[in-house]
Write a protein that holds these residues in place. Structure first.
Motif, PDB file in Angstrom:
ATOM      1  N   GLN A  57     -22.586  21.666   4.655  1.00  0.00           N
ATOM      2  CA  GLN A  57     -23.274  21.105   5.819  1.00  0.00           C
ATOM      3  C   GLN A  57     -23.939  22.282   6.552  1.00  0.00           C
ATOM      4  N   GLY A  58     -23.719  22.430   7.837  1.00  0.00           N
ATOM      5  CA  GLY A  58     -24.382  23.502   8.568  1.00  0.00           C
ATOM      6  C   GLY A  58     -23.885  24.876   8.173  1.00  0.00           C
ATOM      7  N   VAL A  59     -24.811  25.783   7.903  1.00  0.00           N
ATOM      8  CA  VAL A  59     -24.486  27.176   7.604  1.00  0.00           C
ATOM      9  C   VAL A  59     -25.380  28.038   8.498  1.00  0.00           C
ATOM     10  N   ARG A  60     -24.812  29.089   9.064  1.00  0.00           N
ATOM     11  CA  ARG A  60     -25.538  29.912  10.027  1.00  0.00           C
ATOM     12  C   ARG A  60     -26.552  30.810   9.314  1.00  0.00           C
ATOM     13  N   HIS A  67     -31.792  36.207   1.408  1.00  0.00           N
ATOM     14  CA  HIS A  67     -31.286  35.811   2.723  1.00  0.00           C
ATOM     15  C   HIS A  67     -30.205  34.752   2.553  1.00  0.00           C
ATOM     16  N   GLY A  68     -29.489  34.467   3.621  1.00  0.00           N
ATOM     17  CA  GLY A  68     -28.636  33.301   3.731  1.00  0.00           C
ATOM     18  C   GLY A  68     -27.571  33.136   2.663  1.00  0.00           C
ATOM     19  N   ILE A  69     -27.428  31.905   2.194  1.00  0.00           N
ATOM     20  CA  ILE A  69     -26.398  31.587   1.217  1.00  0.00           C
ATOM     21  C   ILE A  69     -26.601  32.368  -0.069  1.00  0.00           C
ATOM     22  N   GLU A  85     -28.012  35.274  -0.559  1.00  0.00           N
ATOM     23  CA  GLU A  85     -27.609  36.664  -0.371  1.00  0.00           C
ATOM     24  C   GLU A  85     -26.091  36.787  -0.401  1.00  0.00           C
ATOM     25  N   ALA A  86     -25.398  35.876   0.282  1.00  0.00           N
ATOM     26  CA  ALA A  86     -23.936  35.913   0.311  1.00  0.00           C
ATOM     27  C   ALA A  86     -23.358  35.727  -1.088  1.00  0.00           C
ATOM     28  N   LEU A  87     -23.949  34.831  -1.870  1.00  0.00           N
ATOM     29  CA  LEU A  87     -23.489  34.631  -3.241  1.00  0.00           C
ATOM     30  C   LEU A  87     -23.670  35.893  -4.069  1.00  0.00           C
ATOM     31  N   ALA A  88     -24.853  36.486  -3.981  1.00  0.00           N
ATOM     32  CA  ALA A  88     -25.135  37.696  -4.755  1.00  0.00           C
ATOM     33  C   ALA A  88     -24.157  38.808  -4.391  1.00  0.00           C
ATOM     34  N   ARG A  89     -23.916  38.980  -3.113  1.00  0.00           N
ATOM     35  CA  ARG A  89     -22.988  40.028  -2.669  1.00  0.00           C
ATOM     36  C   ARG A  89     -21.568  39.763  -3.180  1.00  0.00           C
ATOM     37  N   ARG A  90     -21.135  38.524  -3.085  1.00  0.00           N
ATOM     38  CA  ARG A  90     -19.766  38.200  -3.497  1.00  0.00           C
ATOM     39  C   ARG A  90     -19.599  38.331  -5.004  1.00  0.00           C
ATOM     40  N   ALA A 104     -20.877  24.516  11.966  1.00  0.00           N
ATOM     41  CA  ALA A 104     -21.551  25.475  11.094  1.00  0.00           C
ATOM     42  C   ALA A 104     -20.627  26.640  10.747  1.00  0.00           C
ATOM     43  N   ILE A 105     -20.746  27.115   9.511  1.00  0.00           N
ATOM     44  CA  ILE A 105     -19.924  28.224   9.026  1.00  0.00           C
ATOM     45  C   ILE A 105     -20.833  29.368   8.574  1.00  0.00           C
ATOM     46  N   GLU A 106     -20.227  30.506   8.286  1.00  0.00           N
ATOM     47  CA  GLU A 106     -20.978  31.672   7.844  1.00  0.00           C
ATOM     48  C   GLU A 106     -21.294  31.577   6.350  1.00  0.00           C
ATOM     49  N   PRO A 107     -22.415  32.173   5.907  1.00  0.00           N
ATOM     50  CA  PRO A 107     -22.722  32.182   4.473  1.00  0.00           C
ATOM     51  C   PRO A 107     -21.601  32.779   3.624  1.00  0.00           C
ATOM     52  N   SER A 108     -20.916  33.767   4.152  1.00  0.00           N
ATOM     53  CA  SER A 108     -19.826  34.389   3.400  1.00  0.00           C
ATOM     54  C   SER A 108     -18.706  33.395   3.111  1.00  0.00           C
TER      55      SER A 108
END
Length: 263
Positions: free
Chosen positions: A185-188, A21-23, A25-30, A207-211
């Motif tokens: 800081q804030g991440v959605r 999930h979250g950050i 997951e975004a790291l793994a995808r990228r 807040a920003i997106e995990p991507s």
């Protein structure tokens, strides 16, 4: 792999904890999109397996904070990848409360946010030193640089996570190991949803997106900077905290009073 030109993701063996999930997951995808061979870890086995299937990665679900879980993860990842070039210690837990939080909450925060890093590094640094290279990223959060109101267990253990990353960097940077600390800081993510009134006041507005976090990490891998700051304003806040600590504390104290007044 690390070198003078930074870390090359294409072909690299990468482990990301908390990647269901979250950050994470975004790291793994990228990373996978950049050609890395990724191992997805998460306590949520179904989520880890789903992400891994979607990005063409391997899944090794389990508890990255538990001693046996860490050993199983790193042993399994080495078997799958040959060697781990980049380890992202991303799994974390956000426990709120004050000094009155239960001992169990403090202990879980310590195990997940700090000891998971210590235990993984014990298994990674030896082989990395033998190879003369290795790359580590701790997901610390801006709470480790600054603090987080209404979340003593989280803020304190994130400070400790930053301190451990700093120690790793100082100790091993001259021997080929690059260490970086990711401090958004804030991440959605779901975690943001649990931050309550303090999160509404301090985190949600910017807040920003995990991507977006993942893109910043990829940029930082190119130059190996220690602090990875997806929110540029964090650097200014950190500077204010260091140069005029009393003023910084008074300012946060006023925010705390606002929160207290809503209760």
């Amino acid at each position: 792999m690390s070198g003078n030109g930074g870390f090359e993701l294409a072909g690299a063996g990468v482990v990301v904890t908390g990647a269901g999930h979250g950050i994470g997951e975004a790291l793994a995808r990228r990373f996978a999109a950049a050609g890395a061979r990724v191992v997805v870890n998460d306590l949520d086995a179904k989520a880890a397996e789903a992400v891994a299937e979607e990005i063409g990665a391997g899944a090794l679900p389990g508890d990255a904070a538990d001693p046996d879980g860490v050993e199983a993860l790193i042993t399994g990842a080495r078997a799958a990848l040959g060697e781990i070039d980049l380890y992202c210690a991303n799994a974390g837990t956000a426990v709120g409360g004050s000094e009155q939080a239960a001992d169990a909450d403090w202990e879980r925060s310590w195990q997940v946010n700090v000891m998971s890093h210590v235990r993984a590094s014990r298994m990674l640094t030896g082989p990395w030193l033998e190879r003369g290279r290795g790359h580590w990223i701790s997901t610390v959060s801006a709470a480790g640089l600054l603090t987080m109101l209404d979340a003593a267990p989280y803020a304190v253990t994130k400070h400790a996570a930053l301190a451990f990353a700093e120690w790793l960097a100082v100790t091993y940077q001259h021997r080929g190991i690059t260490v970086q600390a990711l401090c958004p800081q804030g991440v959605r993510t779901d975690m943001l949803g649990g931050t309550g009134a303090a999160g509404d006041l301090l985190l949600r507005p910017t807040a920003i997106e995990p991507s977006q976090v993942a893109e910043t990490v990829v940029e930082a891998l190119a130059d190996g900077r220690f602090l990875i700051l997806p929110h540029p304003e964090t650097a200014q806040m950190y500077q204010h905290r260091a140069t005029d600590t009393d003023r910084w504390l008074r300012g946060l104290g006023r925010v705390q009073q606002q929160l207290d007044a809503t209760r």
